[in-house]
Design a protein around this motif. Structure first.
Motif, PDB file in Angstrom:
ATOM      1  N   ALA A 214       0.875  -1.175   0.000  1.00  0.00           N
ATOM      2  CA  ALA A 214       0.000   0.000   0.000  1.00  0.00           C
ATOM      3  C   ALA A 214       0.904   1.214   0.000  1.00  0.00           C
ATOM      4  O   ALA A 214       2.007   1.187   0.562  1.00  0.00           O
ATOM      5  CB  ALA A 214      -0.920   0.022   1.220  1.00  0.00           C
ATOM      6  N   ASP A 215       0.418   2.280  -0.625  1.00  0.00           N
ATOM      7  CA  ASP A 215       1.275   3.466  -0.727  1.00  0.00           C
ATOM      8  C   ASP A 215       1.597   4.088   0.621  1.00  0.00           C
ATOM      9  O   ASP A 215       2.587   4.796   0.764  1.00  0.00           O
ATOM     10  CB  ASP A 215       0.654   4.511  -1.673  1.00  0.00           C
ATOM     11  CG  ASP A 215      -0.748   4.939  -1.261  1.00  0.00           C
ATOM     12  OD1 ASP A 215      -1.287   4.421  -0.264  1.00  0.00           O
ATOM     13  OD2 ASP A 215      -1.326   5.800  -1.973  1.00  0.00           O
ATOM     14  N   ILE A 216       0.769   3.795   1.646  1.00  0.00           N
ATOM     15  CA  ILE A 216       1.032   4.382   2.967  1.00  0.00           C
ATOM     16  C   ILE A 216       1.999   3.561   3.810  1.00  0.00           C
ATOM     17  O   ILE A 216       2.488   4.055   4.831  1.00  0.00           O
ATOM     18  CB  ILE A 216      -0.275   4.574   3.764  1.00  0.00           C
ATOM     19  CG1 ILE A 216      -0.941   3.223   4.059  1.00  0.00           C
ATOM     20  CG2 ILE A 216      -1.221   5.537   3.057  1.00  0.00           C
ATOM     21  CD1 ILE A 216      -2.031   3.290   5.114  1.00  0.00           C
TER      22      ILE A 216
ATOM     23  N   VAL B 114      -1.034   6.100  -8.169  1.00  0.00           N
ATOM     24  CA  VAL B 114      -0.472   4.993  -8.953  1.00  0.00           C
ATOM     25  C   VAL B 114       0.880   5.383  -9.535  1.00  0.00           C
ATOM     26  O   VAL B 114       1.820   4.570  -9.542  1.00  0.00           O
ATOM     27  CB  VAL B 114      -1.450   4.551 -10.055  1.00  0.00           C
ATOM     28  CG1 VAL B 114      -0.773   3.575 -11.018  1.00  0.00           C
ATOM     29  CG2 VAL B 114      -2.676   3.896  -9.431  1.00  0.00           C
ATOM     30  N   ASP B 115       1.003   6.611 -10.019  1.00  0.00           N
ATOM     31  CA  ASP B 115       2.308   7.048 -10.534  1.00  0.00           C
ATOM     32  C   ASP B 115       3.377   6.958  -9.456  1.00  0.00           C
ATOM     33  O   ASP B 115       4.512   6.523  -9.714  1.00  0.00           O
ATOM     34  CB  ASP B 115       2.206   8.477 -11.075  1.00  0.00           C
ATOM     35  CG  ASP B 115       1.515   8.549 -12.427  1.00  0.00           C
ATOM     36  OD1 ASP B 115       1.422   7.509 -13.106  1.00  0.00           O
ATOM     37  OD2 ASP B 115       1.054   9.651 -12.807  1.00  0.00           O
ATOM     38  N   GLY B 116       3.026   7.365  -8.232  1.00  0.00           N
ATOM     39  CA  GLY B 116       3.982   7.274  -7.135  1.00  0.00           C
ATOM     40  C   GLY B 116       4.324   5.838  -6.782  1.00  0.00           C
ATOM     41  O   GLY B 116       5.485   5.499  -6.528  1.00  0.00           O
ATOM     42  N   ILE B 117       3.315   4.981  -6.774  1.00  0.00           N
ATOM     43  CA  ILE B 117       3.529   3.568  -6.466  1.00  0.00           C
ATOM     44  C   ILE B 117       4.475   2.928  -7.486  1.00  0.00           C
ATOM     45  O   ILE B 117       5.435   2.238  -7.115  1.00  0.00           O
ATOM     46  CB  ILE B 117       2.178   2.817  -6.442  1.00  0.00           C
ATOM     47  CG1 ILE B 117       1.347   3.240  -5.229  1.00  0.00           C
ATOM     48  CG2 ILE B 117       2.397   1.299  -6.432  1.00  0.00           C
ATOM     49  CD1 ILE B 117      -0.108   2.787  -5.290  1.00  0.00           C
ATOM     50  N   LEU B 118       4.210   3.156  -8.749  1.00  0.00           N
ATOM     51  CA  LEU B 118       5.042   2.560  -9.798  1.00  0.00           C
ATOM     52  C   LEU B 118       6.477   3.070  -9.732  1.00  0.00           C
ATOM     53  O   LEU B 118       7.436   2.317  -9.944  1.00  0.00           O
ATOM     54  CB  LEU B 118       4.448   2.851 -11.177  1.00  0.00           C
ATOM     55  CG  LEU B 118       3.083   2.214 -11.471  1.00  0.00           C
ATOM     56  CD1 LEU B 118       2.583   2.635 -12.849  1.00  0.00           C
ATOM     57  CD2 LEU B 118       3.147   0.694 -11.373  1.00  0.00           C
TER      58      LEU B 118
ATOM     59  N   LYS C  87       9.466   1.226  -1.705  1.00  0.00           N
ATOM     60  CA  LYS C  87      10.795   1.629  -2.176  1.00  0.00           C
ATOM     61  C   LYS C  87      11.817   0.507  -1.987  1.00  0.00           C
ATOM     62  O   LYS C  87      12.594   0.198  -2.917  1.00  0.00           O
ATOM     63  CB  LYS C  87      11.259   2.888  -1.437  1.00  0.00           C
ATOM     64  CG  LYS C  87      12.581   3.452  -1.914  1.00  0.00           C
ATOM     65  CD  LYS C  87      12.511   3.970  -3.325  1.00  0.00           C
ATOM     66  CE  LYS C  87      13.819   4.597  -3.768  1.00  0.00           C
ATOM     67  NZ  LYS C  87      13.784   5.004  -5.193  1.00  0.00           N
ATOM     68  N   VAL C  88      11.852  -0.127  -0.811  1.00  0.00           N
ATOM     69  CA  VAL C  88      12.841  -1.191  -0.599  1.00  0.00           C
ATOM     70  C   VAL C  88      12.520  -2.410  -1.457  1.00  0.00           C
ATOM     71  O   VAL C  88      13.425  -3.102  -1.931  1.00  0.00           O
ATOM     72  CB  VAL C  88      12.976  -1.593   0.890  1.00  0.00           C
ATOM     73  CG1 VAL C  88      13.555  -0.461   1.715  1.00  0.00           C
ATOM     74  CG2 VAL C  88      11.645  -2.077   1.469  1.00  0.00           C
ATOM     75  N   PHE C  89      11.230  -2.659  -1.678  1.00  0.00           N
ATOM     76  CA  PHE C  89      10.860  -3.751  -2.581  1.00  0.00           C
ATOM     77  C   PHE C  89      11.332  -3.419  -3.991  1.00  0.00           C
ATOM     78  O   PHE C  89      11.867  -4.282  -4.701  1.00  0.00           O
ATOM     79  CB  PHE C  89       9.344  -3.968  -2.563  1.00  0.00           C
ATOM     80  CG  PHE C  89       8.903  -5.229  -3.241  1.00  0.00           C
ATOM     81  CD1 PHE C  89       8.660  -6.373  -2.509  1.00  0.00           C
ATOM     82  CD2 PHE C  89       8.721  -5.284  -4.619  1.00  0.00           C
ATOM     83  CE1 PHE C  89       8.250  -7.557  -3.120  1.00  0.00           C
ATOM     84  CE2 PHE C  89       8.318  -6.449  -5.250  1.00  0.00           C
ATOM     85  CZ  PHE C  89       8.087  -7.591  -4.501  1.00  0.00           C
TER      86      PHE C  89
END
Length: 324
Positions: free
Chosen positions: A58-60, A114-118, A68-70
């Motif tokens: 999840a983005d949170i 979604v842009d941030g997640i990707l 990020k680590v993933f």
């Protein structure tokens, strides 16, 4: 290469999902450390070793650091991307300045999220995007427009929800052109309202139920994968936490007894109980401890071996009182 779009068989190929909420360090703006990176690497690689091919984000989670680590691990192992399923969630916004924490299913916020997640995951697409918690101000037309843009751009292949009731899902589904494929809910041997809700039909105890009526059946009828978050109940039956109530103590003892008799782990019994249900529940295990991840791998087999008597024994013991 996995076919596109993802179908139900792809989602359930991994009967267990690794929840990545524990990756990335603290839930603040502190930087990611080398130990945070190692912890994520150990967790991901152990999951793959035991056959888990699906990862939940999840983005949170740790304010984006879990993704990020993933993503950092994925950059070093990019060849595996088409062999795994990655899902993430959006829609929860933290408090800021004088604005409280809230939910946001607006078109622009979904697209921005979604842009941030990707970007953090370092991938071109998500296999599944979930809306994290119901937004009272949801306008289904806006959600539908966001989903359509994400689908057409190839950024998201499938969509689902988390913590929604049947009515909310029906409303959303009436506007979007692609079927919802997942609903993620809290379910465990301890969190029993999803079972009790059905058992308490025409019973006074039904007035105390907090699980949405007909939700389980709606998901089963419409081939929507039910995922269980916190399926190990923070380890209260498998050594992660100390049982407090008499029902918890009795349940923990029964789990331990079953594990010993069957030559397996307590985690496998707890998860196997969930997976024995006809709804084909898919647990999202939240531990980042490699040993505990390994302890979960026998859950599929234990689900197939669990008898009705064993299932009901755990259920009634955890309830703390007999069935009506």
């Amino acid at each position: 290469m996995r076919k596109m779009p993802l179908d139900k068989r792809d989602i359930t190929d991994s009967r267990l999902v690794l929840g990545c909420m524990g990756f990335g360090g603290a839930w603040d703006n502190s930087p990611i450390t080398a130990e945070d990176e190692k912890k994520a690497e150990r967790g991901i690689e152990t999951a793959l070793e035991v056959g888990i091919r699906m990862f939940d984000h999840a983005d949170i989670y740790t304010r984006g650091k879990a993704e990020k680590v993933f993503g950092n691990w994925l950059k070093k192992n990019h060849d595996i991307r088409e062999q795994i399923v990655i899902q993430s969630k959006c829609g929860i916004r933290f408090a800021e300045d004088n604005i409280p924490g809230r939910y946001d299913f607006s078109r622009d916020y979904i697209l921005q999220s979604v842009d941030g997640i990707l970007d953090r995951l370092g991938t071109d697409y998500l296999d599944i995007l979930l809306l994290h918690r119901p937004d009272p101000l949801m306008e289904p037309e806006e959600v539908a427009e966001a989903f359509e843009r994400l689908k057409e751009s190839g950024k998201v292949r499938n969509f689902g929800v988390s913590n929604m009731n049947a009515g909310q899902m029906k409303l959303l589904q009436a506007y979007i052109g692609t079927p919802l494929v997942v609903n993620q809910l809290e379910m465990s041997v301890k969190k029993l309202d999803w079972v009790d809700q059905g058992v308490h039909v025409n019973q006074p105890a039904g007035r105390e139920s907090h699980f949405a009526e007909g939700l389980l059946e709606h998901c089963m009828l419409h081939d929507i994968q039910i995922q269980a978050w916190s399926p190990l109940a923070k380890g209260i039956y498998s050594g992660g936490m100390e049982p407090v109530t008499e029902a918890e103590k009795s349940s923990a003892a029964l789990v331990a007894k079953l594990a010993e008799e069957k030559g397996t782990t307590r985690e496998a019994i707890v998860l196997g109980w969930l997976m024995r249900h006809p709804a084909n529940i898919q647990p999202v295990i939240g531990t980042t401890d490699p040993e505990r991840i390994k302890h979960c791998q026998d859950a599929v087999r234990q689900a197939s071996l669990m008898t009705r008597d064993e299932w009901y024994s755990l259920y009634v013991t955890s309830r703390g009182h007999r069935l009506p």
